[in-house]
Write a protein that holds these residues in place. Structure first.
Motif, PDB file in Angstrom:
ATOM      1  N   GLU A 114     158.286  41.275  -0.971  1.00  0.00           N
ATOM      2  CA  GLU A 114     157.569  41.264   0.883  1.00  0.00           C
ATOM      3  C   GLU A 114     156.493  42.250   1.404  1.00  0.00           C
ATOM      4  O   GLU A 114     157.257  43.536   0.952  1.00  0.00           O
ATOM      5  N   VAL A 115     155.694  42.762   1.755  1.00  0.00           N
ATOM      6  CA  VAL A 115     154.635  43.079   2.695  1.00  0.00           C
ATOM      7  C   VAL A 115     154.996  42.930   3.354  1.00  0.00           C
ATOM      8  O   VAL A 115     154.734  41.758   4.593  1.00  0.00           O
ATOM      9  N   ARG A 116     155.265  44.391   4.553  1.00  0.00           N
ATOM     10  CA  ARG A 116     155.264  44.500   6.487  1.00  0.00           C
ATOM     11  C   ARG A 116     153.985  44.136   6.714  1.00  0.00           C
ATOM     12  O   ARG A 116     153.018  44.647   6.062  1.00  0.00           O
ATOM     13  N   LYS A 117     154.036  43.641   8.203  1.00  0.00           N
ATOM     14  CA  LYS A 117     152.555  43.635   8.472  1.00  0.00           C
ATOM     15  C   LYS A 117     152.295  45.337   8.693  1.00  0.00           C
ATOM     16  O   LYS A 117     152.517  45.929   9.039  1.00  0.00           O
ATOM     17  N   ASN A 118     150.745  45.130   8.642  1.00  0.00           N
ATOM     18  CA  ASN A 118     150.032  46.571   8.485  1.00  0.00           C
ATOM     19  C   ASN A 118     151.099  47.040   7.543  1.00  0.00           C
ATOM     20  O   ASN A 118     150.342  48.574   7.933  1.00  0.00           O
ATOM     21  N   SER A 119     150.866  46.381   6.193  1.00  0.00           N
ATOM     22  CA  SER A 119     151.448  47.713   5.046  1.00  0.00           C
ATOM     23  C   SER A 119     150.344  46.856   4.287  1.00  0.00           C
ATOM     24  O   SER A 119     150.140  46.072   3.851  1.00  0.00           O
ATOM     25  N   SER A 120     150.795  48.161   2.846  1.00  0.00           N
ATOM     26  CA  SER A 120     150.797  47.238   1.347  1.00  0.00           C
ATOM     27  C   SER A 120     151.881  47.898   0.785  1.00  0.00           C
ATOM     28  O   SER A 120     152.630  49.430   0.993  1.00  0.00           O
ATOM     29  N   LEU A 121     151.306  47.740  -0.719  1.00  0.00           N
ATOM     30  CA  LEU A 121     152.668  48.346  -1.850  1.00  0.00           C
ATOM     31  C   LEU A 121     151.321  47.978  -3.225  1.00  0.00           C
ATOM     32  O   LEU A 121     151.218  46.989  -3.513  1.00  0.00           O
ATOM     33  N   LYS A 122     152.211  49.197  -3.939  1.00  0.00           N
ATOM     34  CA  LYS A 122     151.458  49.130  -4.529  1.00  0.00           C
ATOM     35  C   LYS A 122     152.477  49.107  -5.994  1.00  0.00           C
ATOM     36  O   LYS A 122     153.440  49.459  -5.787  1.00  0.00           O
TER      37      LYS A 122
END
Length: 200
Positions: A114-122
């Motif tokens: 899951e990617v939270r709002k206004n965020s990113s995951l690499k």
């Protein structure tokens, strides 16, 4: 000529029929209103749909031996981004395949996340392929790439995204990624333009 029979009795609609008609009307109106609300909510958020993209990459090893076997090592950074300020995004079934001159040399996968709002995951993928046997034509292609100091790969695949929209429910769709990854084999430099997913 036989006489016509005329009846003054009026046919009355059974109360259950009226009840069924009223219920159908209420349900239809509710479905239409609910659809309109969800559609409007989707339109409001749609310009900022979550995406996946190739953020960066590096060609760590690219060489073939005299027996015509190719060894490849790459580092690929894939970013899942959710720049919506109002909703979290869930990603699942993330699977991407790496190809070189039509040969599938690796599969990149990720567990649901899951990617939270206004965020990113690499995600940092270290690709180490098995020794790849080449035919004469493929060996010539690799030799030409090394001489030109330019080699290309193709990364393609999909991920499913579920987008929560509060009380309105959720929006589900599939992101498709298709990127050409170009490198300078001499130093492994990544030289492709940015590449992001398209929603289906």
């Amino acid at each position: 000529m036989p006489p016509k029979l005329i009846s003054d009795a009026k046919r009355r609609t059974h109360p259950l029929v009226w009840l069924a008609a009223v219920l159908c009307t209420v349900v239809s109106i509710a479905v239409i209103i609910g659809g309109i609300v969800i559609f409007i909510g989707y339109l409001v958020i749609h310009p900022r749909i979550p995406t996946v993209s190739v953020l960066d990459a590096h060609l760590n090893k690219f060489q073939n031996d005299l027996a015509g076997r190719l060894e490849v090592q790459l580092t690929i950074i894939i970013e899942a981004e959710n720049d919506n300020a109002k909703a979290h995004a869930s990603f699942s079934d993330s699977s991407f395949f790496l190809y070189f001159i039509g040969m599938k040399i690796a599969q990149l996968k990720a567990d649901p996340f899951e990617v939270r709002k206004n965020s990113s995951l690499k995600f940092h993928y270290a690709v180490v392929s098995d020794s790849i046997p080449l035919n004469p034509e493929q060996m010539e292609k690799v030799d030409n790439d090394l001489k030109a100091d330019l080699s290309g790969f193709v990364l393609t695949g999909n991920t499913r995204v579920q987008w929560r929209v509060g009380l309105l429910g959720s929006v589900k769709y599939e992101c498709h990624l298709h990127c050409e990854l170009k490198f300078h084999p001499s130093n492994g430099t990544y030289m492709s333009s940015p590449c992001s997913s398209r929603a289906k």
